[in-house]
Design a protein around this motif. Structure first.
Motif, PDB file in Angstrom:
ATOM      1  N   UNK A  43       0.809  -1.223   0.000  1.00  0.00           N
ATOM      2  CA  UNK A  43       0.000   0.000   0.000  1.00  0.00           C
ATOM      3  C   UNK A  43       0.840   1.270   0.000  1.00  0.00           C
ATOM      4  N   UNK A  44       2.091   1.158   0.424  1.00  0.00           N
ATOM      5  CA  UNK A  44       2.962   2.332   0.466  1.00  0.00           C
ATOM      6  C   UNK A  44       4.051   2.296  -0.598  1.00  0.00           C
ATOM      7  N   UNK A  45       3.902   1.424  -1.570  1.00  0.00           N
ATOM      8  CA  UNK A  45       4.903   1.310  -2.629  1.00  0.00           C
ATOM      9  C   UNK A  45       5.088   2.658  -3.330  1.00  0.00           C
ATOM     10  N   UNK A  46       6.314   3.065  -3.423  1.00  0.00           N
ATOM     11  CA  UNK A  46       6.633   4.320  -4.102  1.00  0.00           C
ATOM     12  C   UNK A  46       6.423   5.555  -3.240  1.00  0.00           C
ATOM     13  N   UNK A  47       5.937   5.387  -2.034  1.00  0.00           N
ATOM     14  CA  UNK A  47       5.660   6.532  -1.148  1.00  0.00           C
ATOM     15  C   UNK A  47       6.756   6.745  -0.121  1.00  0.00           C
ATOM     16  N   UNK A  48       7.467   5.688   0.208  1.00  0.00           N
ATOM     17  CA  UNK A  48       8.513   5.813   1.214  1.00  0.00           C
ATOM     18  C   UNK A  48       8.711   4.514   1.967  1.00  0.00           C
ATOM     19  N   UNK A  49       9.673   4.517   2.885  1.00  0.00           N
ATOM     20  CA  UNK A  49       9.971   3.303   3.626  1.00  0.00           C
ATOM     21  C   UNK A  49       8.823   2.910   4.560  1.00  0.00           C
ATOM     22  N   UNK A  50       8.724   1.619   4.813  1.00  0.00           N
ATOM     23  CA  UNK A  50       7.702   1.084   5.716  1.00  0.00           C
ATOM     24  C   UNK A  50       8.420   0.283   6.794  1.00  0.00           C
ATOM     25  N   UNK A  51       8.214   0.635   8.061  1.00  0.00           N
ATOM     26  CA  UNK A  51       8.848  -0.163   9.114  1.00  0.00           C
ATOM     27  C   UNK A  51       8.248  -1.570   9.170  1.00  0.00           C
ATOM     28  N   UNK A  52       9.104  -2.570   9.309  1.00  0.00           N
ATOM     29  CA  UNK A  52       8.662  -3.959   9.435  1.00  0.00           C
ATOM     30  C   UNK A  52       9.463  -4.626  10.550  1.00  0.00           C
ATOM     31  N   UNK A  53       8.968  -5.767  10.988  1.00  0.00           N
ATOM     32  CA  UNK A  53       9.652  -6.509  12.040  1.00  0.00           C
ATOM     33  C   UNK A  53      10.970  -7.083  11.518  1.00  0.00           C
ATOM     34  N   UNK A  54      11.836  -7.435  12.436  1.00  0.00           N
ATOM     35  CA  UNK A  54      13.103  -8.050  12.057  1.00  0.00           C
ATOM     36  C   UNK A  54      12.917  -9.355  11.318  1.00  0.00           C
ATOM     37  N   UNK A  55      11.879 -10.126  11.707  1.00  0.00           N
ATOM     38  CA  UNK A  55      11.601 -11.400  11.033  1.00  0.00           C
ATOM     39  C   UNK A  55      11.232 -11.179   9.578  1.00  0.00           C
ATOM     40  N   UNK A  56      10.418 -10.172   9.317  1.00  0.00           N
ATOM     41  CA  UNK A  56      10.023  -9.875   7.933  1.00  0.00           C
ATOM     42  C   UNK A  56      11.223  -9.356   7.143  1.00  0.00           C
ATOM     43  N   UNK A  57      12.052  -8.577   7.775  1.00  0.00           N
ATOM     44  CA  UNK A  57      13.230  -8.032   7.106  1.00  0.00           C
ATOM     45  C   UNK A  57      14.165  -9.140   6.658  1.00  0.00           C
ATOM     46  N   UNK A  58      14.269 -10.201   7.443  1.00  0.00           N
ATOM     47  CA  UNK A  58      15.143 -11.309   7.077  1.00  0.00           C
ATOM     48  C   UNK A  58      14.622 -11.984   5.848  1.00  0.00           C
TER      49      UNK A  58
END
Length: 64
Positions: free
Chosen positions: A49-64
Protein backbone atom coordinates in the motif's frame (compact mmCIF):
# COMPACT_ATOMS: atom_id res chain seq x y z
CA UNK A 1 -2.03 -18.29 3.49
CA UNK A 2 -3.20 -21.55 1.95
CA UNK A 3 -0.02 -23.21 3.14
CA UNK A 4 0.57 -26.57 4.75
CA UNK A 5 3.04 -27.31 7.50
CA UNK A 6 4.17 -30.64 8.83
CA UNK A 7 6.21 -31.65 11.81
CA UNK A 8 8.15 -34.88 11.91
CA UNK A 9 9.53 -36.10 15.18
CA UNK A 10 11.09 -39.31 16.38
CA UNK A 11 8.90 -41.88 18.07
CA UNK A 12 10.82 -41.28 21.30
CA UNK A 13 9.37 -37.72 21.43
CA UNK A 14 5.75 -38.66 20.73
CA UNK A 15 4.80 -37.35 24.18
CA UNK A 16 5.74 -33.84 22.97
CA UNK A 17 3.41 -33.92 19.97
CA UNK A 18 0.84 -31.52 21.46
CA UNK A 19 3.57 -29.06 22.44
CA UNK A 20 5.06 -29.14 18.93
CA UNK A 21 1.61 -28.77 17.42
CA UNK A 22 0.97 -25.67 19.54
CA UNK A 23 4.35 -24.16 18.61
CA UNK A 24 3.75 -24.87 14.92
CA UNK A 25 0.28 -23.31 14.99
CA UNK A 26 1.56 -20.20 16.80
CA UNK A 27 4.42 -19.87 14.32
CA UNK A 28 2.11 -20.19 11.32
CA UNK A 29 -0.36 -17.66 12.76
CA UNK A 30 2.50 -15.22 13.32
CA UNK A 31 3.71 -15.67 9.74
CA UNK A 32 0.20 -15.14 8.41
CA UNK A 33 -0.26 -11.97 10.46
CA UNK A 34 2.94 -10.53 8.98
CA UNK A 35 2.98 -11.91 5.45
CA UNK A 36 -0.61 -12.45 4.28
CA UNK A 37 -1.74 -10.59 1.20
CA UNK A 38 -5.33 -10.94 2.42
CA UNK A 39 -4.88 -9.41 5.88
CA UNK A 40 -5.23 -5.62 5.57
CA UNK A 41 -2.99 -5.04 8.59
CA UNK A 42 -0.16 -7.39 7.56
CA UNK A 43 3.31 -6.01 6.99
CA UNK A 44 3.25 -7.15 3.37
CA UNK A 45 0.02 -5.26 2.77
CA UNK A 46 1.47 -2.13 4.35
CA UNK A 47 4.51 -2.46 2.10
CA UNK A 48 2.30 -2.87 -0.97
CA UNK A 49 0.00 0.00 0.00
CA UNK A 50 2.96 2.33 0.47
CA UNK A 51 4.90 1.31 -2.63
CA UNK A 52 6.63 4.32 -4.10
CA UNK A 53 5.66 6.53 -1.15
CA UNK A 54 8.51 5.81 1.21
CA UNK A 55 9.97 3.30 3.63
CA UNK A 56 7.70 1.08 5.72
CA UNK A 57 8.85 -0.16 9.11
CA UNK A 58 8.66 -3.96 9.43
CA UNK A 59 9.65 -6.51 12.04
CA UNK A 60 13.10 -8.05 12.06
CA UNK A 61 11.60 -11.40 11.03
CA UNK A 62 10.02 -9.87 7.93
CA UNK A 63 13.23 -8.03 7.11
CA UNK A 64 15.14 -11.31 7.08
Amino acid sequence: MSTYASVTLPHSERNKLQEYKRITEETMKGLEMRLSLFNPSSEVNRINNNAGKGPVPVSGETME
